[in-house]
Every structure is written in C-alpha cells, then in structure tokens.
Design an enzyme around this catalytic site. Structure first.
Site, PDB file in Angstrom:
ATOM      1  N   GLY A 184     -14.255  -0.162  -4.164  1.00  0.00           N
ATOM      2  CA  GLY A 184     -13.672   1.149  -4.473  1.00  0.00           C
ATOM      3  C   GLY A 184     -12.424   1.419  -3.650  1.00  0.00           C
ATOM      4  N   GLN A 185     -11.814   2.573  -3.897  1.00  0.00           N
ATOM      5  CA  GLN A 185     -10.542   2.918  -3.234  1.00  0.00           C
ATOM      6  C   GLN A 185     -10.672   2.967  -1.715  1.00  0.00           C
ATOM      7  OE1 GLN A 185      -8.062   5.976  -5.370  1.00  0.00           O
ATOM      8  NE2 GLN A 185     -10.071   6.903  -5.559  1.00  0.00           N
ATOM      9  N   ILE A 200     -26.852   0.190  -3.089  1.00  0.00           N
ATOM     10  CA  ILE A 200     -27.362   1.116  -2.069  1.00  0.00           C
ATOM     11  C   ILE A 200     -28.534   1.961  -2.586  1.00  0.00           C
ATOM     12  CG2 ILE A 200     -25.192   1.219  -0.760  1.00  0.00           C
ATOM     13  CD1 ILE A 200     -24.875   4.125  -1.928  1.00  0.00           C
ATOM     14  N   ASP A 203     -14.987  17.221  -0.812  1.00  0.00           N
ATOM     15  CA  ASP A 203     -14.677  18.656  -0.893  1.00  0.00           C
ATOM     16  C   ASP A 203     -15.453  19.328  -2.026  1.00  0.00           C
ATOM     17  OD1 ASP A 203     -13.204  17.048  -2.704  1.00  0.00           O
ATOM     18  OD2 ASP A 203     -11.699  18.604  -3.003  1.00  0.00           O
ATOM     19  N   TYR A 255     -22.323  16.185  -9.411  1.00  0.00           N
ATOM     20  CA  TYR A 255     -21.776  15.256  -8.402  1.00  0.00           C
ATOM     21  C   TYR A 255     -21.833  15.908  -7.015  1.00  0.00           C
ATOM     22  CZ  TYR A 255     -17.963  12.970  -5.766  1.00  0.00           C
ATOM     23  OH  TYR A 255     -17.201  12.358  -4.800  1.00  0.00           O
ATOM     24  N   TRP A 285      -9.513  14.550  -3.001  1.00  0.00           N
ATOM     25  CA  TRP A 285      -8.408  14.162  -3.880  1.00  0.00           C
ATOM     26  C   TRP A 285      -7.824  12.783  -3.498  1.00  0.00           C
ATOM     27  CZ3 TRP A 285      -4.810  18.572  -5.877  1.00  0.00           C
ATOM     28  CH2 TRP A 285      -5.569  19.679  -6.234  1.00  0.00           C
TER      29      TRP A 285
HETATM   30  N1  LIG Z   1     -11.996   9.740  -5.253  1.00  0.00           N
HETATM   31  C1  LIG Z   1     -11.884  10.955  -4.741  1.00  0.00           C
HETATM   32  O1  LIG Z   1     -11.022  11.739  -5.136  1.00  0.00           O
HETATM   33  C2  LIG Z   1     -12.817  11.397  -3.624  1.00  0.00           C
HETATM   34  C3  LIG Z   1     -12.656  12.686  -3.116  1.00  0.00           C
HETATM   35  C4  LIG Z   1     -13.491  13.091  -2.093  1.00  0.00           C
HETATM   36  C5  LIG Z   1     -14.463  12.256  -1.598  1.00  0.00           C
HETATM   37  N2  LIG Z   1     -14.616  11.022  -2.138  1.00  0.00           N
HETATM   38  C6  LIG Z   1     -15.698  10.169  -1.605  1.00  0.00           C
HETATM   39  O2  LIG Z   1     -15.120   9.021  -1.029  1.00  0.00           O
HETATM   40  C7  LIG Z   1     -16.024   7.929  -1.149  1.00  0.00           C
HETATM   41  C8  LIG Z   1     -15.295   6.743  -1.772  1.00  0.00           C
HETATM   42  O3  LIG Z   1     -14.794   7.159  -3.025  1.00  0.00           O
HETATM   43  P1  LIG Z   1     -13.740   6.258  -3.852  1.00  0.00           P
HETATM   44  O4  LIG Z   1     -12.691   7.166  -4.344  1.00  0.00           O
HETATM   45  O5  LIG Z   1     -13.396   5.058  -3.055  1.00  0.00           O
HETATM   46  O6  LIG Z   1     -14.676   5.878  -5.064  1.00  0.00           O
HETATM   47  P2  LIG Z   1     -14.599   4.630  -6.046  1.00  0.00           P
HETATM   48  O7  LIG Z   1     -13.227   4.077  -6.074  1.00  0.00           O
HETATM   49  O8  LIG Z   1     -15.273   5.082  -7.302  1.00  0.00           O
HETATM   50  O9  LIG Z   1     -15.517   3.564  -5.307  1.00  0.00           O
HETATM   51  C9  LIG Z   1     -16.904   3.714  -5.206  1.00  0.00           C
HETATM   52  C10 LIG Z   1     -17.477   2.332  -5.035  1.00  0.00           C
HETATM   53  O10 LIG Z   1     -18.888   2.460  -4.904  1.00  0.00           O
HETATM   54  C11 LIG Z   1     -19.485   1.436  -5.679  1.00  0.00           C
HETATM   55  N3  LIG Z   1     -20.846   1.767  -6.045  1.00  0.00           N
HETATM   56  C12 LIG Z   1     -21.259   2.634  -7.000  1.00  0.00           C
HETATM   57  N4  LIG Z   1     -22.589   2.629  -7.067  1.00  0.00           N
HETATM   58  C13 LIG Z   1     -23.019   1.751  -6.134  1.00  0.00           C
HETATM   59  C14 LIG Z   1     -24.293   1.304  -5.721  1.00  0.00           C
HETATM   60  N5  LIG Z   1     -25.421   1.766  -6.292  1.00  0.00           N
HETATM   61  N6  LIG Z   1     -24.381   0.380  -4.733  1.00  0.00           N
HETATM   62  C15 LIG Z   1     -23.264  -0.097  -4.167  1.00  0.00           C
HETATM   63  N7  LIG Z   1     -22.030   0.272  -4.517  1.00  0.00           N
HETATM   64  C16 LIG Z   1     -21.915   1.197  -5.493  1.00  0.00           C
HETATM   65  C17 LIG Z   1     -18.603   1.346  -6.874  1.00  0.00           C
HETATM   66  O11 LIG Z   1     -18.827   0.128  -7.537  1.00  0.00           O
HETATM   67  P3  LIG Z   1     -18.604   0.048  -9.150  1.00  0.00           P
HETATM   68  O12 LIG Z   1     -17.125   0.081  -9.344  1.00  0.00           O
HETATM   69  O13 LIG Z   1     -19.259  -1.228  -9.486  1.00  0.00           O
HETATM   70  O14 LIG Z   1     -19.276   1.252  -9.717  1.00  0.00           O
HETATM   71  C18 LIG Z   1     -17.224   1.428  -6.239  1.00  0.00           C
HETATM   72  O15 LIG Z   1     -16.788   0.165  -5.810  1.00  0.00           O
HETATM   73  C19 LIG Z   1     -17.200   8.440  -1.975  1.00  0.00           C
HETATM   74  O16 LIG Z   1     -18.230   8.817  -1.115  1.00  0.00           O
HETATM   75  C20 LIG Z   1     -16.646   9.663  -2.672  1.00  0.00           C
HETATM   76  O17 LIG Z   1     -17.678  10.597  -2.960  1.00  0.00           O
HETATM   77  C21 LIG Z   1     -13.808  10.563  -3.131  1.00  0.00           C
END
Ligand SMILES: NC(=O)c1ccc[n+]([C@@H]2O[C@H](COP(=O)([O-])OP(=O)(O)OC[C@H]3O[C@@H](n4cnc5c(N)ncnc54)[C@H](OP(=O)(O)O)[C@@H]3O)[C@@H](O)[C@H]2O)c1
Length: 420
Positions: free
Chosen positions: A10-11, A36, A101, A124, A150
């Site tokens: 992920g990002q 997880i 957030d 979510y 974001w």
């Molecule tokens: N994106 C935002 O704007 C944002 C904002 C605030 C907070 N956050 C938080 O920041 C964190 C990282 O977010 P991100 O933006 O990096 O999200 P992301 O790009 O969607 O990455 C999430 C990663 O988690 C993996 N994943 C999903 N289910 C899983 C499981 N059961 N076991 C192991 N890995 C799993 C996904 O794999 P797959 O691709 O295979 O599903 C993906 O690689 C999260 O906690 C999110 O809630 C994100």
C-alpha cells in the site's frame, strides 16, 4: 533493530519501506506474506521474526465499499490490529498502528486533538476506531496510534492519480469543495513513523499530517497547476468546485477533519506545508512515460495490465505490429484506459519510433517485441534459417538498434547528463 512492516503493497507501507534507515533490519510483509485478519498467521509471523517494532500499515481502505462489506472491514481494521497487538505483546515488540481522520464526525471548527471524542460517520471509520481501541486495550504501554489524513503518493490508487488521469483524458474535473482536511504525502507519514520508532518513549494516540488545510477542490487545483508547470498536463485543464450533495457516495464523510499535530511537533517533528510536499512528490516521481514494444504479445500484455494497475498515473504507449504473436484482444480489458495509447507499427519503422519518442515525450522503453516464429524453425529449419530467421533476426536487431538510437538522440537532446 528489526522492524516488521505490514501492508507494504500500500501507499504508506511502501513509503515506510522506501524510507527505512540503513541500520534497520526490515521484514516487509504484503498481504500474501501475512493476512492480518488471520490470527494464527499473525502470531506465526511475529513469533518467527521476533521484531523490536511492528508497523501496521495494512488496512481495509475502500471507504465506500465498506458500507456493504462491514464484516470484512471489521475483520481487517479491528481484529487484525488486535491480533498484531497481542502478538507484539508476546514477543515484547512495540506496535505503531496507522489510523485515520475518518474516526471524527467533522463537526469541529478547530483541528481535532488526539484526545477529542471519536464519532465516526461511516463503517470504515467505525472499524478503524475499533482497531485503535483494541490496540490500546491489548498493548497500552507499547503501542502508538498514529492518525493521518488524505494520503496520496506517486503510485497506487489515490486522489492524485485519479485527478491526473481525469485531467489528462477529459481536461476537466468537478471536485467537492466543502470537505476540509489536510492532504498528506505517504512519504510524510513514513518519516513520522521512523521518528516514532527512534523515540521509544512515545505511546498513545498522536496525529500527523502535512501542514495547512485544503478542500478536495483546492487540492485538485494545486495538482492541475503543479502538474502543468512540470509539463505533465496541459495548462488548460479546468477544475470546477461542487458541493458534497452533487457527488453522491455510499459513505458519509466528515466535512472538517483537520488534525492537530502538536503532540508531535512539540517533540521536534517538523511538518512541511502540503503544497510544498505535493510539488516535490510530482517533481520526484514525475509521471513516467513508457513505450512498450510488443505490448500485445503474451508477456507484453501482462506487463501492460500490471503497470496500469500499479502505476495508474503513468502514460503507456503500446507499440505492436500484430503480425504473429501479438493479439489486440489481449489488451481488451485496458484498451479504454485513459493512460493507454495503442499504436500498430513495426519497431523497424524508424520515423514512427522517432515520432512516438518525441510527441509522447517517452522516458522509458520496455522492449518485448521480437521475432517468435519458433515453430517454423522446427518444421523447415533450413528454409527458416535462410529466409525467415536471417531476415527477421536482422529486422529484430535493426529494430532494437533503431529504438536505442532513437532514444539516445531524443534523450541526449533533453539533457547532457543522460548522454552515454
Ligand atoms: N489513504 C488515505 O487517504 C488514508 C487516510 C488516513 C489514514 N489512512 C490509513 O493509513 C494506513 C495505510 O493506508 P494506505 O493509504 O497506504 O492504504 P492502501 O494503499 O489501501 O494500502 C493498504 C494495504 O493493506 C493491505 N491489506 C488489506 N487487507 C489486508 C490484510 N487482511 N492483511 C494484510 N494486508 C492487507 C492492502 O493489500 P491489497 O492491496 O492486497 O488489498 C494494501 O497493500 C491505513 O491504516 C489507513 O486506514 C489512509
């Protein structure tokens, strides 16, 4: 120090791995390495590696889809962090867990402090709040909940990539202007995580975003302007503000979710303004522009599918002669993708290659095109050798040479640093 990172596909997970200091030993886990939501898999993985710190960047992040998949979202966002916290406790590890957030309802008019009441508006947010509570309950002394907001990065599925794609394909976007937050580069979150890892005394809930505030509309305008300045987009792209009601979505979102980051700035963490970070993300990554030869062949088409999925902001020009192994049907699923342009042509056609390099401003050539009449060489080897093989080998060679010559001429004309 051994650091285990989940969600590295992920990002944020990817940025954490990319920003790892040289002295740490990394165990980088994708979903395929450890799910997880699978308690035994989590416990087995953590016991095997015995990390000093676990960073949980894995999450179910499809905010709208969560409304119809609440159970799956809960298992990943609430149960998964609990299993990680329990496993961390067993091996004496610290856990840095990323949250959002979206645990807030957006009714505040001042930035949310880490101890502000969390009242999520959507599934979510409910599951992320449950994950926070589970972590703090299971590992109160040795866990950090880092909320951010974001998040975007140069690749992956995010607002930046979506805006670049739409602006490039249609030249116009309509974007919600009445939701306020702070755009945050994944790299900024990763930098904060590494600082937290270096400071074992930090525990409990904290917030980290880039500095400043913006609406999604402001962010889209900034993307359009910065990308145009970098030559990634036409300067005439237009961004129109709309109200949330005009963009119906399954999940409700907070109207205001600016996070107060002072619990970390008071410890010396330095925020960078979101627009400065946006510019540097665009500059560093600047959208790649690939020419893929033989992109309708078996390997080439798989590469094209993969690249569009993983690097949605990049431009892909696919060149294939469609004579023998190339099959346009292999690209059916992506033919309408706005980042893709298909050109039927031969790699030996030097004027065509030069034209594509120039007009598409290609910066990378991935070369799959090749003569592949292997069966003919078995049926009539002498004829094949005299007539086909020699001719095609020469073609393939001159094609490859033409690509290399064209690329060299184009790229050396751009920058003397690339010469040679
Ligand atoms: N994106 C935002 O704007 C944002 C904002 C605030 C907070 N956050 C938080 O920041 C964190 C990282 O977010 P991100 O933006 O990096 O999200 P992301 O790009 O969607 O990455 C999430 C990663 O988690 C993996 N994943 C999903 N289910 C899983 C499981 N059961 N076991 C192991 N890995 C799993 C996904 O794999 P797959 O691709 O295979 O599903 C993906 O690689 C999260 O906690 C999110 O809630 C994100």
């Amino acid at each position: 120090m051994k650091i285990l990172v989940t969600g590295v596909g992920g990002q944020v997970g990817h940025a954490v791995v990319s920003g790892a200091p040289a002295h740490v030993e990394l165990v980088a886990c994708t979903r395929a390495d450890v799910d997880i939501a699978d308690e035994r898999a989590v416990s087995g993985c953590v016991r095997l590696h015995k990390p000093a710190v676990i960073v949980n960047a894995a999450a179910y992040t499809a905010v709208d889809r969560a409304e119809t998949e609440p159970e799956l979202a809960r298992r990943i966002n609430a149960d998964g962090p609990l299993y990680l916290a329990q496993a961390a406790g067993e091996v004496g590890a610290r856990l840095v867990h990323i949250s959002t957030d979206f645990v807030f309802d957006g009714t505040s008019s001042v930035p949310y402090r880490p101890d502000a009441a969390a009242r999520p508006l959507n599934v979510y947010g409910v599951t992320k709040k449950a994950g926070e509570d589970a972590v703090l309950g299971a590992l109160p002394e040795h866990s950090v909940i880092l909320r951010t907001a974001w998040v975007y990065a140069a690749s992956g599925r995010n607002f930046l990539g979506t805006m670049l794609r739409h602006l490039r394909s249609t030249g116009a976007v309509r974007v919600v202007a009445d939701q306020i937050g702070t755009p945050t580069a994944a790299r900024s979150v990763a930098e904060a995580i590494w600082q937290i890892i270096e400071k074992p005394a930090i525990s409990g809930r904290h917030h980290w975003t880039d500095a400043g505030v913006a609406s999604w509309y402001d962010l889209a305008v900034a993307i359009a302007e910065e990308a145009a300045q970098l030559g990634l987009l036409s300067a005439s792209a237009t961004v129109t503000p709309i109200a949330t009601e005009e963009y119906p979505s399954a999940a409700r979102r907070p109207a205001y979710s600016v996070l107060d980051t002072r619990s970390l700035t008071s410890l010396g963490f330095l925020p960078v303004h979101w627009r400065t970070r946006l510019r540097s993300v665009l500059e560093r990554s600047s959208m790649r522009r690939l020419l893929v030869t033989g992109g309708a062949g078996f390997i080439g088409a798989n590469f094209v599918h993969y690249w569009l999925k993983e690097h949605s902001a990049d431009r892909l020009v696919v060149l294939d002669a469609l004579t023998y192994a190339g099959n346009l049907a292999s690209l059916d699923a992506v033919r309408a993708h706005p980042a893709l342009r298909f050109v039927q042509g031969n790699i030996c056609d030097t004027p065509l290659i030069e034209q594509l390099l120039r007009e598409e401003r290609i910066d990378t050539i991935v070369h799959f095109a090749a003569e592949s009449h292997v069966d003919r060489s078995i049926q009539t080897p002498d004829v094949f050798y005299r007539n086909e093989h020699r001719r095609h080998s020469l073609d393939a060679q001159s094609g490859a040479q033409g690509l290399a010559r064209g690329a060299r001429a184009r790229w050396t004309s751009l920058s003397p640093r690339l010469d040679g």
